[in-house]
Design an enzyme around this catalytic site. Structure first.
Site, PDB file in Angstrom:
ATOM      1  N   ARG A  37     -60.421  29.812  58.910  1.00  0.00           N
ATOM      2  CA  ARG A  37     -60.877  30.483  60.139  1.00  0.00           C
ATOM      3  C   ARG A  37     -60.625  31.991  60.098  1.00  0.00           C
ATOM      4  NH1 ARG A  37     -61.615  26.698  64.664  1.00  0.00           N
ATOM      5  NH2 ARG A  37     -62.936  25.228  63.572  1.00  0.00           N
TER       6      ARG A  37
ATOM      7  N   ARG B 254     -62.650  33.968  66.506  1.00  0.00           N
ATOM      8  CA  ARG B 254     -62.325  34.668  67.752  1.00  0.00           C
ATOM      9  C   ARG B 254     -61.176  35.669  67.674  1.00  0.00           C
ATOM     10  NH1 ARG B 254     -62.128  29.304  71.153  1.00  0.00           N
ATOM     11  NH2 ARG B 254     -61.459  28.686  69.092  1.00  0.00           N
TER      12      ARG B 254
ATOM     13  N   ARG C 104     -71.141  37.414  68.622  1.00  0.00           N
ATOM     14  CA  ARG C 104     -71.448  36.076  69.104  1.00  0.00           C
ATOM     15  C   ARG C 104     -71.772  36.038  70.609  1.00  0.00           C
ATOM     16  NH1 ARG C 104     -69.107  31.453  68.574  1.00  0.00           N
ATOM     17  NH2 ARG C 104     -70.412  31.119  70.356  1.00  0.00           N
TER      18      ARG C 104
ATOM     19  N   ASP D 172     -70.290  25.228  60.558  1.00  0.00           N
ATOM     20  CA  ASP D 172     -69.376  24.290  61.204  1.00  0.00           C
ATOM     21  C   ASP D 172     -69.612  22.902  60.637  1.00  0.00           C
ATOM     22  OD1 ASP D 172     -67.351  24.336  63.652  1.00  0.00           O
ATOM     23  OD2 ASP D 172     -68.362  22.397  63.601  1.00  0.00           O
TER      24      ASP D 172
ATOM     25  N   TYR E  85     -65.449  12.505  65.643  1.00  0.00           N
ATOM     26  CA  TYR E  85     -66.254  13.128  66.701  1.00  0.00           C
ATOM     27  C   TYR E  85     -67.361  12.191  67.156  1.00  0.00           C
ATOM     28  CZ  TYR E  85     -63.747  17.481  66.037  1.00  0.00           C
ATOM     29  OH  TYR E  85     -62.754  18.432  65.995  1.00  0.00           O
TER      30      TYR E  85
HETATM   31  O1  CP3 Z   1     -63.804  31.296  58.945  1.00  0.00           O
HETATM   32  C1  CP3 Z   1     -63.938  30.064  58.713  1.00  0.00           C
HETATM   33  O2  CP3 Z   1     -62.982  29.302  58.477  1.00  0.00           O
HETATM   34  C2  CP3 Z   1     -65.361  29.499  58.579  1.00  0.00           C
HETATM   35  C3  CP3 Z   1     -65.909  28.943  59.724  1.00  0.00           C
HETATM   36  C4  CP3 Z   1     -65.540  27.550  60.244  1.00  0.00           C
HETATM   37  C5  CP3 Z   1     -65.832  27.189  61.571  1.00  0.00           C
HETATM   38  N1  CP3 Z   1     -65.593  25.868  61.721  1.00  0.00           N
HETATM   39  C6  CP3 Z   1     -66.368  28.092  62.581  1.00  0.00           C
HETATM   40  C7  CP3 Z   1     -66.002  27.828  63.981  1.00  0.00           C
HETATM   41  C8  CP3 Z   1     -65.017  26.417  59.614  1.00  0.00           C
HETATM   42  C9  CP3 Z   1     -64.505  26.264  58.196  1.00  0.00           C
HETATM   43  C10 CP3 Z   1     -65.075  25.354  60.567  1.00  0.00           C
HETATM   44  C11 CP3 Z   1     -64.682  23.972  60.252  1.00  0.00           C
HETATM   45  C12 CP3 Z   1     -64.363  23.062  61.366  1.00  0.00           C
HETATM   46  N2  CP3 Z   1     -65.025  22.891  62.549  1.00  0.00           N
HETATM   47  C13 CP3 Z   1     -63.323  22.104  61.305  1.00  0.00           C
HETATM   48  C14 CP3 Z   1     -62.395  21.925  60.141  1.00  0.00           C
HETATM   49  C15 CP3 Z   1     -61.410  23.019  60.068  1.00  0.00           C
HETATM   50  C16 CP3 Z   1     -60.272  22.904  61.058  1.00  0.00           C
HETATM   51  O3  CP3 Z   1     -60.130  23.838  61.856  1.00  0.00           O
HETATM   52  O4  CP3 Z   1     -59.536  21.927  60.982  1.00  0.00           O
HETATM   53  C17 CP3 Z   1     -63.333  21.396  62.520  1.00  0.00           C
HETATM   54  C18 CP3 Z   1     -62.365  20.295  62.919  1.00  0.00           C
HETATM   55  C19 CP3 Z   1     -64.408  21.886  63.298  1.00  0.00           C
HETATM   56  C20 CP3 Z   1     -64.866  21.434  64.625  1.00  0.00           C
HETATM   57  C21 CP3 Z   1     -64.717  22.568  65.583  1.00  0.00           C
HETATM   58  N3  CP3 Z   1     -65.639  23.576  65.727  1.00  0.00           N
HETATM   59  C22 CP3 Z   1     -63.603  22.886  66.416  1.00  0.00           C
HETATM   60  C23 CP3 Z   1     -62.355  22.031  66.548  1.00  0.00           C
HETATM   61  C24 CP3 Z   1     -63.886  24.101  67.050  1.00  0.00           C
HETATM   62  C25 CP3 Z   1     -62.974  24.930  67.940  1.00  0.00           C
HETATM   63  C26 CP3 Z   1     -63.158  24.638  69.380  1.00  0.00           C
HETATM   64  C27 CP3 Z   1     -62.507  25.735  70.214  1.00  0.00           C
HETATM   65  O5  CP3 Z   1     -63.269  26.497  70.833  1.00  0.00           O
HETATM   66  O6  CP3 Z   1     -61.291  25.832  70.212  1.00  0.00           O
HETATM   67  C28 CP3 Z   1     -65.155  24.508  66.617  1.00  0.00           C
HETATM   68  C29 CP3 Z   1     -65.848  25.762  66.987  1.00  0.00           C
HETATM   69  C30 CP3 Z   1     -65.782  26.815  65.964  1.00  0.00           C
HETATM   70  N4  CP3 Z   1     -66.133  26.637  64.657  1.00  0.00           N
HETATM   71  C31 CP3 Z   1     -65.410  28.164  66.175  1.00  0.00           C
HETATM   72  C32 CP3 Z   1     -65.568  28.812  64.935  1.00  0.00           C
HETATM   73  C33 CP3 Z   1     -65.357  30.271  64.632  1.00  0.00           C
HETATM   74  C34 CP3 Z   1     -65.027  28.797  67.507  1.00  0.00           C
HETATM   75  C35 CP3 Z   1     -66.322  28.955  68.239  1.00  0.00           C
HETATM   76  C36 CP3 Z   1     -66.310  30.047  69.236  1.00  0.00           C
HETATM   77  O7  CP3 Z   1     -66.400  31.218  68.822  1.00  0.00           O
HETATM   78  O8  CP3 Z   1     -66.274  29.741  70.421  1.00  0.00           O
END
Ligand code: CP3
Length: 377
Positions: free
Chosen positions: A57, A61, A70, A106, A181
């Site tokens: 990540r 954010r 975004r 994602d 999910y």
């Molecule tokens: O920089 C990076 O690591 C690359 C981008 C990335 C995202 N998601 C972008 C994202 C990666 C590698 C993921 C993988 C992902 N997505 C996982 C596995 C990694 C982990 O964290 O364990 C999982 C479980 C998800 C599912 C998911 N998508 C979650 C749990 C969330 C967060 C929800 C929240 O708002 O707290 C997301 C959304 C997400 N994916 C964000 C990002 C940057 C945040 C979105 C936003 O900007 O609102």
């Protein structure tokens, strides 16, 4: 299986008898610009001048420029726009001396492309319209064709050109995490419904995970074919499964994913949270690099995985909220423990927390490089 070298920089795994070409002892890189990559060398347990680092990540954010870019675009939509994917992937590299980029996308992207109604709610995570619990639900998960993900291929190609000597990591969700999910319907604390299905209806569970593994293979192949030079399978929530159930109900599906990518020659990384008891099997599933969360010191993790694996990790992301001297002390401890591994890629034990100060991450990347620098020769 032997490796055949068809030129200076193209190696591939031979399926049949070796004809022509030179036999290679080690896997080399397909993209000649990446020959000197410290990240790829550490993944392959080759000597490195310093310990490479990237952050799970690293895009997201915690960066004000991410929040600005975004502002007008929903998360799932952002993942379908090649220009935005490219910009968001590159943002952290302008700030941090990281040794790899990770594609902005994602784990839900292939599920949506396969026709599943799934959204990512801000501050919540992925939420599905209709959870999958019965045999008849399987029909809603159609097979994925590489042509269903044109925006991913386009973004990866552009990025590989822009990144030059920095490798791009592609990724996908692991079979248990994707299933969690779909079955629980959204984020869950204990994954009761998912585990209920795993225990209660093994034929449906296996059929579901088989389909999810197929989707994952297609998603990862699109990224690798477009030029991603490593892949990470995030089975983030599989730590809630016991070792016995992991071996029976999850490992065979993860293994199919890793086996499908074996011939590509790209390092395969595997990570989950709370997987201390599963680390050995995550390696056995076919990962070249086993990701470790902050709960297990890396020198202990070395003893839990079989020889021939590199490790990635594992500073607790919450440590980055503490004063710098605490961060420094803990990061040095991670580097020391990492030296006992055959290869070490420095990372956090999970993703960067949104409240993290980007300047602290910049300082940490620099610290990792300077502290771990090894004299040449
Ligand atoms: O920089 C990076 O690591 C690359 C981008 C990335 C995202 N998601 C972008 C994202 C990666 C590698 C993921 C993988 C992902 N997505 C996982 C596995 C990694 C982990 O964290 O364990 C999982 C479980 C998800 C599912 C998911 N998508 C979650 C749990 C969330 C967060 C929800 C929240 O708002 O707290 C997301 C959304 C997400 N994916 C964000 C990002 C940057 C945040 C979105 C936003 O900007 O609102």
């Amino acid at each position: 299986m032997p490796w055949i070298c068809g030129g200076v920089s193209r190696c591939f795994r031979a399926k049949g008898p070796v004809r022509g070409g030179r036999l290679c002892e080690t896997i080399t890189t397909v993209n000649p610009k990446l020959e000197g990559s410290v990240f790829l060398s550490a993944c392959r347990r080759q000597p490195v001048p310093y310990t490479p680092v990237w952050f799970m990540r690293q895009a997201g954010r915690s960066l004000p420029e991410y929040r600005a870019a975004r502002r007008r675009t929903a998360m799932v939509e952002a993942c379908t726009k090649p220009d935005l994917i490219t910009e968001l992937t590159l943002q952290p590299l302008r700030r941090y001396q990281v040794d790899a980029a990770i594609l902005f996308s994602d784990i839900v992207v292939p599920l949506r492309a396969a026709g599943i109604g799934i959204d990512i709610r801000p501050g919540v995570g992925p939420v599905v319209d209709k959870p999958m619990r019965a045999d008849s639900d399987l029909r809603r998960l159609r097979a994925l064709d590489p042509g269903d993900l044109p925006y991913v291929a386009e973004a990866v190609k552009t990025l590989v050109g822009e990144l030059g000597t920095t490798p791009l990591i592609g990724f996908a969700g692991g079979p248990f995490t994707l299933a969690s999910y779909l079955v629980d319907g959204g984020p869950s604390k204990n994954f009761d419904k998912t585990k209920g299905l795993m225990y209660g209806n093994p034929p449906l569970w296996d059929a579901l995970l088989r389909r999810l593994a197929d989707l994952t293979i297609t998603f990862l192949r699109v990224q690798v074919d477009a030029g991603a030079s490593a892949v990470q399978l995030f089975d983030s929530w599989v730590g809630v499964v016991s070792p016995e159930d992991y071996r029976r109900s999850v490992l065979p599906h993860s293994r199919r994913v890793f086996d499908a990518l074996a011939g590509s020659g790209v390092p395969r990384l595997h990570f989950g949270v709370g997987t201390g008891e599963l680390l050995g099997m995550m390696g056995e599933a076919g990962a070249d690099v086993v990701g470790v969360d902050w709960r297990v010191p890396l020198d202990d993790a070395v003893r839990r995985v079989e020889p021939g694996k590199a490790l990635q990790g594992n500073l607790d992301p919450a440590i980055l909220l503490a004063p710098w001297d605490v961060i420094e002390q803990r990061a040095v401890r991670v580097l020391d423990a990492g030296r006992t591994a055959e290869g070490h890629v420095f990372n956090l034990g999970h993703g960067v927390l949104p409240e993290t100060d980007p300047d602290v991450l910049a300082r940490l990347a620099e610290l990792v490089h300077t502290t771990s620098a090894r004299p040449a020769g």
